[in-house]
Scaffold this motif. Structure first.
Motif, short mmCIF file in Angstrom:
data_model
loop_
_atom_site.label_atom_id
_atom_site.label_comp_id
_atom_site.label_asym_id
_atom_site.label_seq_id
_atom_site.Cartn_x
_atom_site.Cartn_y
_atom_site.Cartn_z
N ILE A 236 0.84 -1.20 0.00
CA ILE A 236 0.00 0.00 0.00
C ILE A 236 0.87 1.25 0.00
O ILE A 236 0.62 2.19 -0.75
N SER A 237 1.93 1.25 0.82
CA SER A 237 2.82 2.41 0.89
C SER A 237 3.55 2.63 -0.42
O SER A 237 3.71 3.76 -0.86
N ASN A 238 4.01 1.54 -1.04
CA ASN A 238 4.70 1.68 -2.33
C ASN A 238 3.77 2.22 -3.41
O ASN A 238 4.18 3.03 -4.24
N GLU A 239 2.52 1.79 -3.38
CA GLU A 239 1.54 2.33 -4.32
C GLU A 239 1.31 3.81 -4.04
O GLU A 239 1.25 4.62 -4.97
N TYR B 24 1.94 9.65 -5.10
CA TYR B 24 2.43 10.95 -4.62
C TYR B 24 3.52 11.50 -5.56
O TYR B 24 3.57 12.70 -5.81
N GLU B 25 4.40 10.62 -6.04
CA GLU B 25 5.45 11.08 -6.96
C GLU B 25 4.85 11.63 -8.25
O GLU B 25 5.31 12.65 -8.77
N GLN B 26 3.81 10.98 -8.75
CA GLN B 26 3.12 11.47 -9.95
C GLN B 26 2.46 12.82 -9.66
O GLN B 26 2.57 13.76 -10.45
N ASN C 131 3.37 14.47 2.47
CA ASN C 131 2.69 13.17 2.34
C ASN C 131 3.64 12.10 1.80
O ASN C 131 3.62 10.96 2.26
N LEU C 132 4.46 12.48 0.84
CA LEU C 132 5.44 11.55 0.28
C LEU C 132 6.46 11.14 1.34
O LEU C 132 6.85 9.97 1.42
N ALA C 133 6.86 12.06 2.18
CA ALA C 133 7.80 11.75 3.26
C ALA C 133 7.20 10.73 4.23
O ALA C 133 7.89 9.80 4.68
N ILE C 134 5.93 10.88 4.55
CA ILE C 134 5.26 9.91 5.43
C ILE C 134 5.24 8.53 4.77
O ILE C 134 5.55 7.52 5.42
N ASP D 178 7.10 5.05 5.99
CA ASP D 178 6.38 3.78 6.18
C ASP D 178 7.13 2.59 5.59
O ASP D 178 6.95 1.47 6.05
N VAL D 179 7.95 2.84 4.57
CA VAL D 179 8.73 1.75 3.97
C VAL D 179 10.21 1.85 4.37
O VAL D 179 11.08 1.29 3.73
N ASN D 180 10.47 2.62 5.43
CA ASN D 180 11.81 2.77 6.01
C ASN D 180 12.83 3.42 5.07
O ASN D 180 14.03 3.18 5.20
N ASP D 181 12.35 4.24 4.14
CA ASP D 181 13.27 5.01 3.30
C ASP D 181 13.41 6.39 3.94
O ASP D 181 12.85 7.39 3.49
#
Length: 192
Positions: free
Chosen positions: A14-17, A22-24, A50-53, A57-60
């Motif tokens: 879900i986070s990767n999606e 968000y990047e788009q 939002n992108l930072a959150i 969530d995916v530890n990046d």
């Protein structure tokens, strides 16, 4: 696969999606902001947060920190242009960055950012307490957490006590919204 592993895997998907979306959105909003910065820079800033959150969530955390840093640069630029209009946004980004630093154990940075956000929110609450008193209390609560982590219990206690006072006052008017916050603050005070 255990339920916990499945849950973590699902959350990552879900986070990767969300990251892709968000990047788009960020690409589109950057183009719009180049054409009309006064109208769209705030949207770029919000999308970066939002992108930072999502990256957190995916530890990046490196990506998240860069995005929050850029959002803070934009927030400060907008605030310099129109402090009355953009103070709340600056305080919000500062709080987001402070929470990021708190979660990473970077307490000095979190303290500085929460302190700055608190000063802004106090000024805003002076003229609009209905909108900002809750945010003042929330910022005090998190600043108290930072002081706890810094092993400065007296300073933590004073922030919790002030937060509790505001939250109790708010809970009298809106118990369904603030009773949980009162309980959390009392809990943390008891644990000091």
């Amino acid at each position: 696969m255990s339920f916990r592993d499945f849950s973590l895997s699902l959350r990552a998907q879900i986070s990767n999606e969300a990251i892709r979306e968000y990047e788009q959105a960020l690409r589109t909003r950057r183009i719009l902001a180049k054409e009309n910065p006064e109208k769209y820079e705030n949207d770029v800033m919000a999308t970066l947060c939002n992108l930072a959150i999502a990256h957190s969530d995916v530890n990046d955390f490196k990506a998240a920190e860069c995005e929050l840093g850029e959002a803070l640069i934009i927030a400060r630029r907008l605030w310099k242009r129109d402090p009355e209009k953009d103070s709340a946004s600056l305080a919000s980004v500062l709080s987001d960055f402070a929470f990021f630093h708190l979660e990473r154990g970077r307490f000095a940075e979190a303290k500085r950012e929460y302190s700055e956000a608190l000063a802004i929110r106090r000024r805003l609450a002076d003229t609009n307490p209905e909108r900002f008193d809750g945010l003042v209390a929330k910022t005090l609560f998190y600043l108290a957490l930072v002081y706890e982590r810094l092993n400065r219990p007296a300073e933590a206690e004073s922030r919790y006590v002030e937060s509790l006072s505001i939250r109790c006052s708010l809970a009298k008017k809106l118990p369904e919204r603030y009773d949980c916050d009162v309980a959390s603050t009392l809990n943390n005070l008891a644990l000091l």
